[in-house]
Write a protein that holds these residues in place. Structure first.
Motif, PDB file in Angstrom:
ATOM      1  N   LEU A 190       0.828  -1.211   0.000  1.00 64.00           N
ATOM      2  CA  LEU A 190       0.000   0.000   0.000  1.00 64.00           C
ATOM      3  C   LEU A 190       0.864   1.264   0.000  1.00 64.00           C
ATOM      4  CD1 LEU A 190      -2.792  -1.156   2.491  1.00 64.00           C
ATOM      5  CD2 LEU A 190      -2.983  -0.909  -0.005  1.00 64.00           C
ATOM      6  N   ILE A 191       2.021   1.185   0.634  1.00 66.57           N
ATOM      7  CA  ILE A 191       2.966   2.315   0.593  1.00 66.57           C
ATOM      8  C   ILE A 191       3.439   2.533  -0.847  1.00 66.57           C
ATOM      9  CG2 ILE A 191       5.243   3.138   1.322  1.00 66.57           C
ATOM     10  CD1 ILE A 191       4.790   1.598   3.967  1.00 66.57           C
ATOM     11  N   THR A 192       3.790   1.442  -1.492  1.00 68.91           N
ATOM     12  CA  THR A 192       4.253   1.506  -2.885  1.00 68.91           C
ATOM     13  C   THR A 192       3.175   2.081  -3.795  1.00 68.91           C
ATOM     14  OG1 THR A 192       5.641  -0.438  -2.509  1.00 68.91           O
ATOM     15  CG2 THR A 192       5.202   0.131  -4.789  1.00 68.91           C
ATOM     16  N   GLN A 193       1.925   1.737  -3.496  1.00 69.12           N
ATOM     17  CA  GLN A 193       0.794   2.223  -4.305  1.00 69.12           C
ATOM     18  C   GLN A 193       0.406   3.662  -3.985  1.00 69.12           C
ATOM     19  OE1 GLN A 193      -2.163  -0.713  -3.359  1.00 69.12           O
ATOM     20  NE2 GLN A 193      -1.379  -2.209  -4.830  1.00 69.12           N
ATOM     21  N   ARG A 194       1.068   4.235  -2.984  1.00 68.23           N
ATOM     22  CA  ARG A 194       0.841   5.630  -2.592  1.00 68.23           C
ATOM     23  C   ARG A 194      -0.635   5.907  -2.278  1.00 68.23           C
ATOM     24  NH1 ARG A 194       5.216   8.516  -3.009  1.00 68.23           N
ATOM     25  NH2 ARG A 194       4.107  10.508  -2.930  1.00 68.23           N
ATOM     26  N   GLN A 195      -1.189   5.079  -1.407  1.00 65.78           N
ATOM     27  CA  GLN A 195      -2.548   5.311  -0.931  1.00 65.78           C
ATOM     28  C   GLN A 195      -2.604   6.624  -0.144  1.00 65.78           C
ATOM     29  OE1 GLN A 195      -5.328   3.167  -1.453  1.00 65.78           O
ATOM     30  NE2 GLN A 195      -3.910   2.211  -2.900  1.00 65.78           N
ATOM     31  N   SER A 196      -3.760   7.257  -0.119  1.00 65.98           N
ATOM     32  CA  SER A 196      -3.925   8.478   0.684  1.00 65.98           C
ATOM     33  C   SER A 196      -4.001   8.135   2.166  1.00 65.98           C
ATOM     34  CB  SER A 196      -5.196   9.221   0.276  1.00 65.98           C
ATOM     35  OG  SER A 196      -5.247   9.431  -1.115  1.00 65.98           O
ATOM     36  N   ALA A 197      -4.650   6.998   2.456  1.00 61.50           N
ATOM     37  CA  ALA A 197      -4.821   6.574   3.852  1.00 61.50           C
ATOM     38  C   ALA A 197      -4.949   5.062   3.931  1.00 61.50           C
ATOM     39  CB  ALA A 197      -6.052   7.244   4.467  1.00 61.50           C
ATOM     40  N   ILE A 198      -4.481   4.519   5.044  1.00 62.91           N
ATOM     41  CA  ILE A 198      -4.650   3.102   5.363  1.00 62.91           C
ATOM     42  C   ILE A 198      -5.515   3.017   6.613  1.00 62.91           C
ATOM     43  CG2 ILE A 198      -3.487   0.985   6.125  1.00 62.91           C
ATOM     44  CD1 ILE A 198      -0.989   1.957   4.582  1.00 62.91           C
ATOM     45  N   VAL A 199      -6.553   2.197   6.548  1.00 60.12           N
ATOM     46  CA  VAL A 199      -7.416   1.953   7.704  1.00 60.12           C
ATOM     47  C   VAL A 199      -7.216   0.490   8.104  1.00 60.12           C
ATOM     48  CG1 VAL A 199      -9.756   2.025   8.603  1.00 60.12           C
ATOM     49  CG2 VAL A 199      -9.078   3.631   6.811  1.00 60.12           C
ATOM     50  N   ILE A 200      -6.631   0.263   9.272  1.00 54.91           N
ATOM     51  CA  ILE A 200      -6.210  -1.086   9.645  1.00 54.91           C
ATOM     52  C   ILE A 200      -6.799  -1.529  10.981  1.00 54.91           C
ATOM     53  CG2 ILE A 200      -4.049  -0.113  10.591  1.00 54.91           C
ATOM     54  CD1 ILE A 200      -2.676  -2.796   9.973  1.00 54.91           C
ATOM     55  N   ALA A 201      -7.263  -2.783  11.028  1.00 56.36           N
ATOM     56  CA  ALA A 201      -7.605  -3.451  12.285  1.00 56.36           C
ATOM     57  C   ALA A 201      -6.412  -4.355  12.609  1.00 56.36           C
ATOM     58  CB  ALA A 201      -8.879  -4.282  12.127  1.00 56.36           C
ATOM     59  N   ALA A 202      -5.617  -3.953  13.576  1.00 52.72           N
ATOM     60  CA  ALA A 202      -4.310  -4.590  13.793  1.00 52.72           C
ATOM     61  C   ALA A 202      -4.416  -5.954  14.473  1.00 52.72           C
ATOM     62  CB  ALA A 202      -3.431  -3.665  14.627  1.00 52.72           C
ATOM     63  N   ASN A 203      -3.667  -6.911  13.946  1.00 51.86           N
ATOM     64  CA  ASN A 203      -3.574  -8.225  14.580  1.00 51.86           C
ATOM     65  C   ASN A 203      -2.648  -8.213  15.781  1.00 51.86           C
ATOM     66  OD1 ASN A 203      -5.320  -9.869  13.101  1.00 51.86           O
ATOM     67  ND2 ASN A 203      -3.860 -10.035  11.431  1.00 51.86           N
ATOM     68  N   ASP A 204      -1.752  -7.241  15.822  1.00 51.69           N
ATOM     69  CA  ASP A 204      -0.783  -7.138  16.914  1.00 51.69           C
ATOM     70  C   ASP A 204      -0.508  -5.658  17.142  1.00 51.69           C
ATOM     71  OD1 ASP A 204       1.570  -8.950  18.385  1.00 51.69           O
ATOM     72  OD2 ASP A 204       2.212  -6.911  17.894  1.00 51.69           O
ATOM     73  N   ALA A 205      -0.436  -5.264  18.407  1.00 55.08           N
ATOM     74  CA  ALA A 205      -0.284  -3.837  18.738  1.00 55.08           C
ATOM     75  C   ALA A 205       1.059  -3.272  18.292  1.00 55.08           C
ATOM     76  CB  ALA A 205      -0.448  -3.639  20.241  1.00 55.08           C
ATOM     77  N   ASN A 206       2.068  -4.136  18.186  1.00 55.82           N
ATOM     78  CA  ASN A 206       3.431  -3.641  17.936  1.00 55.82           C
ATOM     79  C   ASN A 206       4.063  -4.106  16.627  1.00 55.82           C
ATOM     80  OD1 ASN A 206       3.691  -2.265  20.558  1.00 55.82           O
ATOM     81  ND2 ASN A 206       3.562  -4.332  21.384  1.00 55.82           N
ATOM     82  N   ALA A 207       3.697  -5.293  16.153  1.00 54.55           N
ATOM     83  CA  ALA A 207       4.382  -5.879  14.993  1.00 54.55           C
ATOM     84  C   ALA A 207       4.291  -5.016  13.739  1.00 54.55           C
ATOM     85  CB  ALA A 207       3.833  -7.280  14.716  1.00 54.55           C
ATOM     86  N   VAL A 208       3.161  -4.316  13.572  1.00 52.69           N
ATOM     87  CA  VAL A 208       2.966  -3.529  12.344  1.00 52.69           C
ATOM     88  C   VAL A 208       3.443  -2.082  12.480  1.00 52.69           C
ATOM     89  CG1 VAL A 208       1.053  -4.915  11.464  1.00 52.69           C
ATOM     90  CG2 VAL A 208       0.567  -3.041  13.042  1.00 52.69           C
ATOM     91  N   VAL A 209       3.777  -1.662  13.690  1.00 52.21           N
ATOM     92  CA  VAL A 209       4.084  -0.241  13.929  1.00 52.21           C
ATOM     93  C   VAL A 209       5.242   0.284  13.079  1.00 52.21           C
ATOM     94  CG1 VAL A 209       4.918   1.415  15.659  1.00 52.21           C
ATOM     95  CG2 VAL A 209       3.003  -0.092  16.197  1.00 52.21           C
ATOM     96  N   PRO A 210       6.392  -0.411  12.979  1.00 55.85           N
ATOM     97  CA  PRO A 210       7.487   0.131  12.157  1.00 55.85           C
ATOM     98  C   PRO A 210       7.072   0.377  10.701  1.00 55.85           C
ATOM     99  CG  PRO A 210       8.253  -1.726  13.485  1.00 55.85           C
ATOM    100  CD  PRO A 210       6.774  -1.687  13.618  1.00 55.85           C
ATOM    101  N   TYR A 211       6.197  -0.450  10.198  1.00 59.10           N
ATOM    102  CA  TYR A 211       5.762  -0.340   8.797  1.00 59.10           C
ATOM    103  C   TYR A 211       4.716   0.761   8.636  1.00 59.10           C
ATOM    104  CZ  TYR A 211       8.236  -4.696   9.087  1.00 59.10           C
ATOM    105  OH  TYR A 211       9.210  -5.625   9.343  1.00 59.10           O
ATOM    106  N   LEU A 212       3.864   0.932   9.653  1.00 58.86           N
ATOM    107  CA  LEU A 212       2.895   2.027   9.614  1.00 58.86           C
ATOM    108  C   LEU A 212       3.600   3.373   9.779  1.00 58.86           C
ATOM    109  CD1 LEU A 212      -0.047   0.487  11.696  1.00 58.86           C
ATOM    110  CD2 LEU A 212       0.084   0.783   9.206  1.00 58.86           C
TER     111      LEU A 212
END
Length: 333
Positions: free
Chosen positions: A82-104
């Motif tokens: 989604l970063i590569t696709q240059r989305q305006s916004a990402i709306v995420i329901a996180a599976n883990d509070a911390n695992a996705v943070v560096p990427y977000l």
């Protein structure tokens, strides 16, 4: 008469002005992507459909992408895409509070706005968290409802959760445990927190295991739509039907047959479609620059009206509804 018509038209225009100004404030050609915990989760599907409906309403472009499993790091590859696709916004329901943070954080650095909904990340992972209802209220209400359904005799109870790392589940369970400390629940004893990993078959097997391991079990709280329906399905054909109370968070359409056949007396939830709808509007306003996510920011959320950003970037949909035989047929989601 003409003068009166002129006054009326002016008054109507004035009442419509804030909405018109707001609509003009949203950027054109916004691209908003929803990233659920897992793509085939019935609850997530309803929430995402609500989000896509809002996106269509705004004239933006929406999409839903996500993993088929609810693993802690299974959403990472989708965030990178989604970063590569240059989305305006990402709306995420996180599976883990911390695992996705560096990427977000990487997404935010690229100018992409991030909204969490249903299940939050650590605060640095997003600008806004759209919460179903007050987390404390949800957790405490689950215990209150279970206690009412079991009755004054109390007994052993268990929790059937989703994944061990699910932020929303863990927060609700923490408040359940706090509520259980009150003197009025002295006769309720929490004996086990089990995890069905938001998988239907695993949740079914975990329910079987709970009933076998704790023959005196009086109640199960499953604060996950996958878990509560799987638990109800197991109990519906078990000799324990009518002896063990099952409640938690489920959709009316999932739970209707179990309410009708007496397996489940009552359960709770909010409208997940409205949750996705509100998250989409929060994301669009962030991406348009009308809000930044700071406490006190306000924005219009279509049919849900004006909303205010609270502490730590939290926006609350509203209190959950209790469903039982008296009202379940009034709802279709």
């Amino acid at each position: 008469m003409r003068h009166l018509q002129s006054i009326l038209l002016t008054a109507i225009a004035a009442t419509m002005l804030p909405l018109a100004v707001h609509a003009a404030d949203l950027k054109k050609d916004l691209k908003i992507a929803f990233l659920p915990k897992q793509i085939n989760n019935p609850y997530e599907v309803i929430a995402d459909e609500g989000g896509l409906a809002a996106i269509k309403e705004m004239g933006a472009v929406g999409k839903v992408v996500g993993p088929s499993d609810a693993g802690a790091s299974s959403q990472v590859q989708y965030i990178n895409t989604l970063i590569t696709q240059r989305q305006s916004a990402i709306v995420i329901a996180a599976n883990d509070a911390n695992a996705v943070v560096p990427y977000l954080k990487k997404a935010q650095a690229a100018g992409i706005k991030v909204v969490t909904f249903d299940s939050d990340t650590a605060p640095e992972g997003r600008q806004i968290f759209v919460n179903q209802a007050n987390s404390e209220g949800i957790g405490r209400a689950q215990v209150q409802l279970l206690s009412k359904l079991i009755g004054p005799e109390g007994g052993e109870i268990a929790v059937l959760s989703a994944t061990p790392n699910a932020t929303n589940q863990n927060t609700w369970i923490k408040w359940m445990q706090e509520e259980l400390k009150k003197p009025e629940y002295a006769k309720l004893k929490l004996v086990k927190i089990a995890y069905g990993n938001d998988d239907d078959q695993k949740s079914f097997v975990e329910t079987q295991g709970l009933l076998q391991a704790y023959p005196n079990l009086k109640g199960i709280i499953s604060p996950t739509t996958v878990g509560i329906s799987a638990a109800a399905r197991y109990l519906s054909t078990s000799p324990k039907k009518g002896q063990v109370v099952i409640t938690g968070l489920g959709t009316p359409n999932q739970m209707r047959e179990f309410v009708k056949n007496g397996t489940v007396k009552a359960f709770q939830l909010w409208d997940p479609g409205q949750l996705g709808y509100l998250a989409a509007y929060a994301a669009a306003n962030l991406a348009s620059g009308t809000i930044t996510g700071k406490e006190g920011d306000t924005f219009e959320a279509g049919k849900l009206g004006k909303r205010t950003v609270g502490k730590s970037g939290e926006v609350i949909l509203g209190p959950p509804t209790t469903f039982d035989a008296s009202n379940i047929d009034n709802f279709n989601f």
